[in-house]
Design a protein around this motif. Structure first.
Motif, PDB file in Angstrom:
ATOM      1  N   LYS A  82       0.846  -1.195   0.000  1.00  0.00           N
ATOM      2  CA  LYS A  82       0.000   0.000   0.000  1.00  0.00           C
ATOM      3  C   LYS A  82       0.883   1.247   0.000  1.00  0.00           C
ATOM      4  N   GLU A 129      -2.286   5.898   7.640  1.00  0.00           N
ATOM      5  CA  GLU A 129      -3.156   5.106   6.779  1.00  0.00           C
ATOM      6  C   GLU A 129      -2.312   4.361   5.760  1.00  0.00           C
ATOM      7  N   TYR A 159     -11.222  -0.287  -3.192  1.00  0.00           N
ATOM      8  CA  TYR A 159     -10.770  -0.612  -1.842  1.00  0.00           C
ATOM      9  C   TYR A 159     -10.698   0.648  -0.995  1.00  0.00           C
ATOM     10  N   ILE A 215      -6.776   1.719   4.846  1.00  0.00           N
ATOM     11  CA  ILE A 215      -6.692   1.040   6.140  1.00  0.00           C
ATOM     12  C   ILE A 215      -6.124   2.055   7.123  1.00  0.00           C
TER      13      ILE A 215
END
Length: 155
Positions: free
Chosen positions: A111, A121, A129, A132
């Protein structure tokens, strides 16, 4: 001994340096002086500069560089696709905006790292998506920074 580390098996990782034993006579691919347009062919395509060693091109810190297989499509917006191989350098400090291999609560993911005053994050590069957001008491380990992508188009 395999030269590839499966990202899903990263928790069992024993340092696997790629290439494991590079040959001093490694084959180089010819490197052209001209750019390669995706349209009509260039008449200057006959001018070859020199060989291109992909190890020299992609690997700056050999002892800290790893290759991982990619599975999934969360990073397709930046050209990292399912089945690609990513080149990861552990010697580079992960900073805001970099694409990293992260270990979040023991699970592995690729990511973009996003750090603000409000927290951390891990952001995908696919609108399907959600980011996170790190919560209190969660553990995040930045395994390394993605510095390259290798893709075989055929065969």
């Amino acid at each position: 001994m395999s030269n590839i580390v499966n990202l899903a098996e990263l928790h069992t990782l024993v340092p696997v340096i790629w290439p494991v034993n590079p040959s001093p006579k490694a084959k180089e691919s010819p490197l052209f002086l001209v750019k390669c347009p995706a349209g009509f062919p260039s008449p200057a395509a006959d001018y070859v500069e020199s060989g291109l060693d992909l190890n020299d091109y992609l690997v700056k810190h050999r002892a800290a560089t790893f290759i991982f297989d990619v599975c999934g499509d969360s990073m397709c917006g930046v050209g990292i696709f399912d089945g690609d191989k990513i080149v990861v350098d552990r010697s580079i400090e992960a900073r805001h905006g970099m694409i990293i291999v992260a270990i979040l609560n023991g699970e592995h993911t690729i990511k973009r790292l996003h750090i603000t005053r409000d927290g951390v994050e891990l952001r995908p590069e696919n609108p399907c998506y959600s980011p996170i957001r790190l919560k209190e008491h969660e553990e995040l380990v930045a395994f390394g920074v993605v510095v390259g992508v290798v893709r075989k188009l055929q065969g």
